[in-house]
Motif scaffolding. Sequence first.
Motif, PDB file in Angstrom:
ATOM      1  N   PHE A   1      -9.429  -3.907   2.073  1.00 34.93           N
ATOM      2  CA  PHE A   1      -8.248  -4.462   1.414  1.00 34.93           C
ATOM      3  C   PHE A   1      -7.541  -5.438   2.352  1.00 34.93           C
ATOM      4  CE2 PHE A   1      -3.600  -3.957   0.666  1.00 34.93           C
ATOM      5  CZ  PHE A   1      -3.511  -4.478  -0.609  1.00 34.93           C
TER       6      PHE A   1
ATOM      7  N   GLN B   1     -11.877   6.224   2.438  1.00 38.91           N
ATOM      8  CA  GLN B   1     -10.671   5.529   1.980  1.00 38.91           C
ATOM      9  C   GLN B   1     -10.080   4.642   3.079  1.00 38.91           C
ATOM     10  OE1 GLN B   1      -8.937   9.242   0.726  1.00 38.91           O
ATOM     11  NE2 GLN B   1      -8.903   8.570  -1.413  1.00 38.91           N
TER      12      GLN B   1
ATOM     13  N   GLU C   1      -2.844  -7.030  -6.541  1.00 36.16           N
ATOM     14  CA  GLU C   1      -3.633  -5.846  -6.182  1.00 36.16           C
ATOM     15  C   GLU C   1      -2.909  -5.044  -5.101  1.00 36.16           C
ATOM     16  OE1 GLU C   1      -8.013  -4.551  -4.432  1.00 36.16           O
ATOM     17  OE2 GLU C   1      -7.660  -6.640  -4.926  1.00 36.16           O
ATOM     18  N   THR C   2      -2.953  -3.739  -5.237  1.00 34.56           N
ATOM     19  CA  THR C   2      -2.351  -2.842  -4.254  1.00 34.56           C
ATOM     20  C   THR C   2      -3.416  -1.885  -3.740  1.00 34.56           C
ATOM     21  OG1 THR C   2      -1.737  -1.267  -5.985  1.00 34.56           O
ATOM     22  CG2 THR C   2      -0.072  -2.915  -5.364  1.00 34.56           C
ATOM     23  N   PHE C   3      -3.041  -1.124  -2.703  1.00 34.34           N
ATOM     24  CA  PHE C   3      -3.949  -0.107  -2.192  1.00 34.34           C
ATOM     25  C   PHE C   3      -3.210   1.223  -2.197  1.00 34.34           C
ATOM     26  CE2 PHE C   3      -6.033   2.523   0.957  1.00 34.34           C
ATOM     27  CZ  PHE C   3      -7.344   2.417   0.529  1.00 34.34           C
TER      28      PHE C   3
ATOM     29  N   PHE D   1       0.850  -1.195   0.000  1.00 33.32           N
ATOM     30  CA  PHE D   1       0.000   0.000   0.000  1.00 33.32           C
ATOM     31  C   PHE D   1       0.881   1.238   0.000  1.00 33.32           C
ATOM     32  CE2 PHE D   1       0.633  -1.157   4.413  1.00 33.32           C
ATOM     33  CZ  PHE D   1       0.830   0.046   5.077  1.00 33.32           C
TER      34      PHE D   1
ATOM     35  N   GLU E   1     -11.927   1.561   2.936  1.00 29.35           N
ATOM     36  CA  GLU E   1     -11.445   0.770   1.801  1.00 29.35           C
ATOM     37  C   GLU E   1     -10.142   0.062   2.161  1.00 29.35           C
ATOM     38  OE1 GLU E   1     -11.115   3.351  -1.591  1.00 29.35           O
ATOM     39  OE2 GLU E   1     -13.225   3.920  -1.471  1.00 29.35           O
ATOM     40  N   ALA E   2      -9.290   0.729   2.928  1.00 31.31           N
ATOM     41  CA  ALA E   2      -8.030   0.124   3.381  1.00 31.31           C
ATOM     42  C   ALA E   2      -8.321  -1.088   4.266  1.00 31.31           C
ATOM     43  CB  ALA E   2      -7.175   1.148   4.129  1.00 31.31           C
TER      44      ALA E   2
END
Length: 130
Positions: free
Chosen positions: A124, A117, A105-107, A78, A120-121
């Motif tokens: 993730f 956000q 996939e990254t954040f 991330f 969302e983290a």
Amino acid sequence: MNTVRYFSRSGNTKLVADAIAEALGVQAVSVDDSQAAITEITDTLFVGGALYAYGIDKKLQSYLRSLDASKVKRAAVFSTSWLSKHALDLIKKELNAKGIAVIEETFYVKNKANAAQLKEAAAFAKKYSI
């Protein structure tokens, strides 16, 4: 077991690291902290940093290079920054050089993470925790 490590100068990456760690029920630790070493096998290492003068901070780079690949099953990356997502690629490159598998996939958060956000983290983190 999941682990969260990060490096943050401004506190923006720390915000995201803390959201990820909270979702996982662990503590986020800065790579320049004496507790940052990974001494036991971790299923997923969540690791983040930002772009500084077109590179990642030397402390983060040194930490990544010091990792024992036999103790890290895989990594999730991330980043936060004001400019670009390039830190994600640089962190992945260091992990790959150590032979650590990196989740595709990254954040990423541009600027400072807002409440949505940070949620969302957390999502993730939950998606890639073992």
